[in-house]
Design a protein around this motif. Structure first.
Motif, PDB file in Angstrom:
ATOM      1  N   ALA A  71      77.846 -58.638  54.848  1.00 21.70           N
ATOM      2  CA  ALA A  71      77.879 -57.935  56.640  1.00 21.70           C
ATOM      3  C   ALA A  71      78.157 -58.943  57.487  1.00 21.70           C
ATOM      4  CB  ALA A  71      76.715 -57.115  56.404  1.00 21.70           C
ATOM      5  N   ILE A  72      77.544 -60.461  56.718  1.00 20.86           N
ATOM      6  CA  ILE A  72      77.195 -61.601  57.757  1.00 20.86           C
ATOM      7  C   ILE A  72      78.633 -61.918  57.477  1.00 20.86           C
ATOM      8  CG2 ILE A  72      75.989 -63.302  58.426  1.00 20.86           C
ATOM      9  CD1 ILE A  72      73.210 -61.929  57.355  1.00 20.86           C
ATOM     10  N   GLU A  73      78.928 -62.840  56.703  1.00 18.75           N
ATOM     11  CA  GLU A  73      79.749 -63.175  56.764  1.00 18.75           C
ATOM     12  C   GLU A  73      80.796 -62.459  57.192  1.00 18.75           C
ATOM     13  OE1 GLU A  73      79.133 -66.034  52.755  1.00 18.75           O
ATOM     14  OE2 GLU A  73      80.690 -64.259  52.311  1.00 18.75           O
ATOM     15  N   ASN A  74      81.358 -60.753  56.740  1.00 19.16           N
ATOM     16  CA  ASN A  74      82.367 -60.273  57.487  1.00 19.16           C
ATOM     17  C   ASN A  74      82.353 -60.823  59.371  1.00 19.16           C
ATOM     18  OD1 ASN A  74      83.585 -59.598  55.638  1.00 19.16           O
ATOM     19  ND2 ASN A  74      82.201 -56.831  55.206  1.00 19.16           N
ATOM     20  N   GLU A  75      81.142 -60.840  59.725  1.00 18.02           N
ATOM     21  CA  GLU A  75      80.726 -60.953  61.164  1.00 18.02           C
ATOM     22  C   GLU A  75      81.786 -62.451  61.826  1.00 18.02           C
ATOM     23  OE1 GLU A  75      80.051 -58.500  63.285  1.00 18.02           O
ATOM     24  OE2 GLU A  75      80.902 -57.595  62.125  1.00 18.02           O
ATOM     25  N   ALA A  76      81.542 -63.394  60.791  1.00 15.05           N
ATOM     26  CA  ALA A  76      81.670 -64.555  61.075  1.00 15.05           C
ATOM     27  C   ALA A  76      83.430 -64.967  62.590  1.00 15.05           C
ATOM     28  CB  ALA A  76      82.065 -65.591  59.462  1.00 15.05           C
ATOM     29  N   PRO A  77      84.495 -63.804  61.744  1.00 13.93           N
ATOM     30  CA  PRO A  77      86.088 -64.098  62.780  1.00 13.93           C
ATOM     31  C   PRO A  77      85.000 -64.169  63.779  1.00 13.93           C
ATOM     32  CG  PRO A  77      86.074 -63.531  60.232  1.00 13.93           C
ATOM     33  CD  PRO A  77      85.275 -63.599  60.604  1.00 13.93           C
ATOM     34  N   LYS A  78      84.221 -62.795  64.385  1.00 13.86           N
ATOM     35  CA  LYS A  78      84.380 -62.759  65.886  1.00 13.86           C
ATOM     36  C   LYS A  78      83.674 -63.251  65.990  1.00 13.86           C
ATOM     37  CE  LYS A  78      81.765 -58.355  68.240  1.00 13.86           C
ATOM     38  NZ  LYS A  78      81.525 -56.879  68.131  1.00 13.86           N
ATOM     39  N   LEU A  79      82.613 -63.774  65.433  1.00  9.00           N
ATOM     40  CA  LEU A  79      81.412 -64.868  65.903  1.00  9.00           C
ATOM     41  C   LEU A  79      82.763 -66.116  66.515  1.00  9.00           C
ATOM     42  CD1 LEU A  79      78.278 -65.731  66.775  1.00  9.00           C
ATOM     43  CD2 LEU A  79      78.917 -66.938  64.267  1.00  9.00           C
ATOM     44  N   TYR A  80      82.814 -66.708  65.787  1.00  8.92           N
ATOM     45  CA  TYR A  80      83.573 -68.126  65.860  1.00  8.92           C
ATOM     46  C   TYR A  80      85.176 -67.850  67.734  1.00  8.92           C
ATOM     47  CZ  TYR A  80      80.919 -70.219  63.222  1.00  8.92           C
ATOM     48  OH  TYR A  80      79.863 -70.207  62.567  1.00  8.92           O
ATOM     49  N   ASP A  85      80.628 -57.042  38.744  1.00  4.86           N
ATOM     50  CA  ASP A  85      82.376 -57.225  39.498  1.00  4.86           C
ATOM     51  C   ASP A  85      82.545 -56.765  41.141  1.00  4.86           C
ATOM     52  OD1 ASP A  85      82.158 -58.631  37.098  1.00  4.86           O
ATOM     53  OD2 ASP A  85      83.165 -57.325  35.738  1.00  4.86           O
ATOM     54  N   SER A  86      82.196 -55.557  41.596  1.00  7.37           N
ATOM     55  CA  SER A  86      82.889 -55.205  42.012  1.00  7.37           C
ATOM     56  C   SER A  86      82.385 -55.527  43.687  1.00  7.37           C
ATOM     57  CB  SER A  86      83.181 -52.913  42.792  1.00  7.37           C
ATOM     58  OG  SER A  86      81.612 -52.985  42.451  1.00  7.37           O
ATOM     59  N   LEU A  87      80.678 -55.365  42.986  1.00 10.58           N
ATOM     60  CA  LEU A  87      80.441 -56.319  44.332  1.00 10.58           C
ATOM     61  C   LEU A  87      80.205 -57.474  44.642  1.00 10.58           C
ATOM     62  CD1 LEU A  87      77.597 -55.768  46.902  1.00 10.58           C
ATOM     63  CD2 LEU A  87      76.372 -56.552  44.854  1.00 10.58           C
ATOM     64  N   MET A  88      80.640 -58.483  43.588  1.00 10.51           N
ATOM     65  CA  MET A  88      81.065 -59.895  43.705  1.00 10.51           C
ATOM     66  C   MET A  88      82.416 -60.170  44.069  1.00 10.51           C
ATOM     67  SD  MET A  88      78.492 -61.511  43.448  1.00 10.51           S
ATOM     68  CE  MET A  88      79.046 -63.086  42.962  1.00 10.51           C
ATOM     69  N   LYS A  89      83.726 -58.831  43.881  1.00  8.34           N
ATOM     70  CA  LYS A  89      84.789 -59.137  44.482  1.00  8.34           C
ATOM     71  C   LYS A  89      84.634 -59.074  46.283  1.00  8.34           C
ATOM     72  CE  LYS A  89      89.350 -56.764  43.826  1.00  8.34           C
ATOM     73  NZ  LYS A  89      90.182 -55.576  43.754  1.00  8.34           N
ATOM     74  N   ALA A  90      83.715 -58.215  46.594  1.00 10.50           N
ATOM     75  CA  ALA A  90      83.158 -57.865  48.212  1.00 10.50           C
ATOM     76  C   ALA A  90      83.311 -59.368  48.901  1.00 10.50           C
ATOM     77  CB  ALA A  90      83.252 -57.066  48.374  1.00 10.50           C
ATOM     78  N   PHE A  91      81.875 -59.843  48.049  1.00 14.48           N
ATOM     79  CA  PHE A  91      80.916 -60.910  48.496  1.00 14.48           C
ATOM     80  C   PHE A  91      82.228 -61.862  48.437  1.00 14.48           C
ATOM     81  CE2 PHE A  91      79.839 -65.475  47.082  1.00 14.48           C
ATOM     82  CZ  PHE A  91      78.979 -65.353  48.116  1.00 14.48           C
ATOM     83  N   ASN A  92      83.500 -62.045  47.414  1.00 12.78           N
ATOM     84  CA  ASN A  92      84.509 -63.477  47.630  1.00 12.78           C
ATOM     85  C   ASN A  92      85.010 -63.238  48.594  1.00 12.78           C
ATOM     86  OD1 ASN A  92      83.267 -64.967  45.046  1.00 12.78           O
ATOM     87  ND2 ASN A  92      84.175 -63.104  44.060  1.00 12.78           N
ATOM     88  N   THR A  93      85.012 -62.493  48.887  1.00 12.31           N
ATOM     89  CA  THR A  93      86.194 -62.043  50.161  1.00 12.31           C
ATOM     90  C   THR A  93      85.704 -62.087  51.217  1.00 12.31           C
ATOM     91  OG1 THR A  93      87.582 -60.088  49.018  1.00 12.31           O
ATOM     92  CG2 THR A  93      87.555 -60.396  51.531  1.00 12.31           C
ATOM     93  N   SER A 146      80.859 -75.851  53.665  1.00 11.84           N
ATOM     94  CA  SER A 146      80.365 -76.295  52.143  1.00 11.84           C
ATOM     95  C   SER A 146      79.728 -75.588  51.270  1.00 11.84           C
ATOM     96  CB  SER A 146      80.357 -78.054  52.431  1.00 11.84           C
ATOM     97  OG  SER A 146      80.114 -78.555  50.900  1.00 11.84           O
ATOM     98  N   PHE A 147      78.366 -74.933  52.192  1.00 10.09           N
ATOM     99  CA  PHE A 147      77.059 -74.717  51.926  1.00 10.09           C
ATOM    100  C   PHE A 147      77.725 -72.918  50.937  1.00 10.09           C
ATOM    101  CE2 PHE A 147      74.333 -70.973  52.138  1.00 10.09           C
ATOM    102  CZ  PHE A 147      73.279 -71.044  51.345  1.00 10.09           C
ATOM    103  N   LEU A 148      78.479 -72.853  51.841  1.00 17.04           N
ATOM    104  CA  LEU A 148      79.517 -71.218  51.158  1.00 17.04           C
ATOM    105  C   LEU A 148      79.955 -71.548  50.459  1.00 17.04           C
ATOM    106  CD1 LEU A 148      80.223 -69.194  54.730  1.00 17.04           C
ATOM    107  CD2 LEU A 148      77.685 -69.329  53.355  1.00 17.04           C
ATOM    108  N   GLY A 149      81.193 -72.568  49.930  1.00 17.12           N
ATOM    109  CA  GLY A 149      81.791 -72.278  48.845  1.00 17.12           C
ATOM    110  C   GLY A 149      80.928 -73.237  47.716  1.00 17.12           C
ATOM    111  N   LYS A 150      80.478 -73.787  47.931  1.00 17.60           N
ATOM    112  CA  LYS A 150      79.846 -74.581  47.126  1.00 17.60           C
ATOM    113  C   LYS A 150      78.562 -73.990  46.655  1.00 17.60           C
ATOM    114  CE  LYS A 150      82.101 -78.634  47.467  1.00 17.60           C
ATOM    115  NZ  LYS A 150      81.900 -80.122  48.395  1.00 17.60           N
ATOM    116  N   ASP A 151      77.117 -73.788  46.940  1.00 17.37           N
ATOM    117  CA  ASP A 151      75.488 -74.187  46.700  1.00 17.37           C
ATOM    118  C   ASP A 151      75.557 -72.770  46.752  1.00 17.37           C
ATOM    119  OD1 ASP A 151      74.510 -76.934  46.288  1.00 17.37           O
ATOM    120  OD2 ASP A 151      75.953 -76.866  48.849  1.00 17.37           O
ATOM    121  N   LEU A 152      76.343 -71.473  47.318  1.00 14.42           N
ATOM    122  CA  LEU A 152      76.342 -70.473  47.739  1.00 14.42           C
ATOM    123  C   LEU A 152      76.409 -70.135  45.902  1.00 14.42           C
ATOM    124  CD1 LEU A 152      74.696 -67.389  49.365  1.00 14.42           C
ATOM    125  CD2 LEU A 152      77.057 -67.511  50.329  1.00 14.42           C
ATOM    126  N   LEU A 153      77.997 -70.132  45.522  1.00  9.12           N
ATOM    127  CA  LEU A 153      78.501 -70.222  44.640  1.00  9.12           C
ATOM    128  C   LEU A 153      78.187 -69.987  43.101  1.00  9.12           C
ATOM    129  CD1 LEU A 153      82.563 -70.584  45.168  1.00  9.12           C
ATOM    130  CD2 LEU A 153      81.316 -67.977  45.551  1.00  9.12           C
TER     131      LEU A 153
END
Length: 447
Positions: free
Chosen positions: A157-166, A210-218, A194-201
């Motif tokens: 939910a938070i990450e989906n708002e990133a484009p709007k925030l920036y 699988d379905s949840l992680m697919k939505a997360f990866n997007t 870097s945190f989102l692309g490495k440590d979070l993963l």
């Protein structure tokens, strides 16, 4: 032992309590009720606009929410703050009980401080760091206050708002910004991506949905792209137009002290106190060095002491062992009570935070009831460093300095203060709004 100053303080509290008890009980009850209603309204609006602060405090109705930084939203919050500033100013402080009186003073200072941040420091138009690390979802993987699937949904939910925030960040920022702010914002943004692309993963690698992680990866890719795009925007659009007007100025400094800490002394008075204290500490430093080795310069004695340090492998284990000894020393010598047997966890600083931290304390929010762990983080040696860089880092964690840092961060510093706050009858207002100078001052005093 109770100092003379402490005895005076206790006497003052008793005087307050005596006169408080002799107020008209009916008027006080009425005044308190009206104030409590207004303060609850203020706090709700305050946290609704700052949901990530609510999560950090342990109020999980704010999970998965992020602030709206459109210009209209920012202007609406400024108007709300001014409205409550007016409402609180009209309250007759004489109608309040002692405890409510202090809450009233704290809320009035908080509102002034918030308006100072918006209108004088102009953090949303002049400081790109305001937005750089805002997509911070670390708390959802660090603290298990909900099942992991629910935590991931909050992250999505938070990450989906990133484009709007920036997009809003770019629209809000002034044309020319201070060079140090731009440079730091770029570093913070790149580190956040870097945190989102490495440590979070890595933290979520064992999740099997699988379905949840697919939505997360997007959502995660969307957030990483938005943050990196913001960093690139700062590099291309703002660096060429940068200025060096980063100082807040004497007038703003005075406001910062007044609204943030209730300090009315002038900057010159504070500087004089600081210089006097510096001279005293230099004299103590030199005298201590003379005891250790009278044949060397004080700075050389200090440099020799730095050579007595742990190894790469023993840094964290040594700190953990010595921390327990420090805690026991406080108990054995009856220096301070420790109102909990729960130990702080000594861990390596998370990779994404290592650029800005050597050691730190991370306590749960005062209203957290599930994920109540507290972490004392120490940044380890980076294996990519040169041998000299590694030696310099370990020297900074020499046995003596590490003990002082542990005293500051844990016992009887920040962690002990946190335990006492949680065990106290402090009000909701007092648990949400604190004094930075007092919190850090306590930890430094205990050193």
């Amino acid at each position: 032992l109770i100092s003379i100053q402490m005895k005076k303080y206790i006497l003052l509290i008793l005087v307050f309590a005596f006169f408080g008890c002799n107020k008209n009980d009916k008027n006080t009850a009425s005044g308190d009720a009206a104030f409590e209603k207004l303060s609850e309204e203020y706090l709700k609006g305050y946290l609704d606009w700052r949901p990530q602060s609510g999560v950090a405090l342990g109020l999980h109705e704010y999970d998965g929410k992020i602030a709206d930084y459109t210009k209209s939203s920012i202007n609406a919050e400024i108007a709300r703050l001014k409205d409550f500033d007016s409402k609180f100013s009209k309250i007759d402080s004489a109608s309040l009980s002692t405890k409510q009186y202090y809450d009233w003073k704290m809320l009035r200072s908080n509102i002034k401080n918030e308006l100072f941040s918006f209108e004088d420091l102009k953090v949303f138009t002049k400081n790109p760091m305001t937005y750089a690390g805002f997509i911070d979802v670390n708390i959802y993987i660090k603290r298990n206050f909900a099942p992991i699937e629910q935590q991931i949904k909050s992250i999505i939910a938070i990450e989906n708002e990133a484009p709007k925030l920036y997009k809003n960040a770019k629209a809000n920022l002034s044309d020319s910004l201070a060079l140090p702010h731009i440079q730091l914002a770029i570093e913070i943004a790149r580190g956040s991506a870097s945190f989102l692309g490495k440590d979070l993963l890595v933290a979520l690698k064992d999740v099997k949905n699988d379905s949840l992680m697919k939505a997360f990866n997007t959502a995660n890719k969307k957030a990483i792209d938005a943050i990196n795009d913001y960093a690139t925007f700062l590099e291309k659009e703002k660096l060429p137009k940068a200025n060096n007007k980063y100082a807040i100025g004497k007038e703003n400094y005075q406001k910062m002290l007044l609204y943030g800490e209730g300090i009315t002394m002038s900057a010159d008075e504070i500087l004089a106190i600081g210089l006097k204290e510096l001279q005293k500490e230099q004299a103590v430093f030199n005298a201590a060095a003379k005891i250790i080795n009278p044949n060397k310069k004080p700075i050389d004695v200090y440099n020799d002491m730095q050579k007595e340090h742990p190894t790469v492998m023993s840094l964290i284990p040594d700190a953990r062992k010595n921390l327990e000894a420090i805690r026991q020393f406080l108990i054995d010598n009856k220096i301070i009570t420790i109102p909990s047997e729960v130990r702080v966890k000594v861990e390596e600083t998370p990779p994404f935070a290592r650029e800005t931290s050597t050691a730190s304390m991370d306590t749960p929010g005062p209203f957290e009831t599930k994920a109540t762990e507290a972490y004392y983080y120490i940044t380890p040696v980076d294996p990519k460093w040169t041998p000299q860089q590694q030696e310099d880092w370990l020297a900074s964690f020499n046995f003596y300095t590490t003990d002082v840092v542990s005293i500051h961060e844990a016992y009887p510093g920040h962690y002990t203060q946190f335990l006492h706050l949680n065990a106290s009858d402090a009000s909701k207002v007092q648990k949400i709004f604190g004094s930075y100078a007092f919190t850090e001052g306590w930890a430094h005093y205990t050193e």
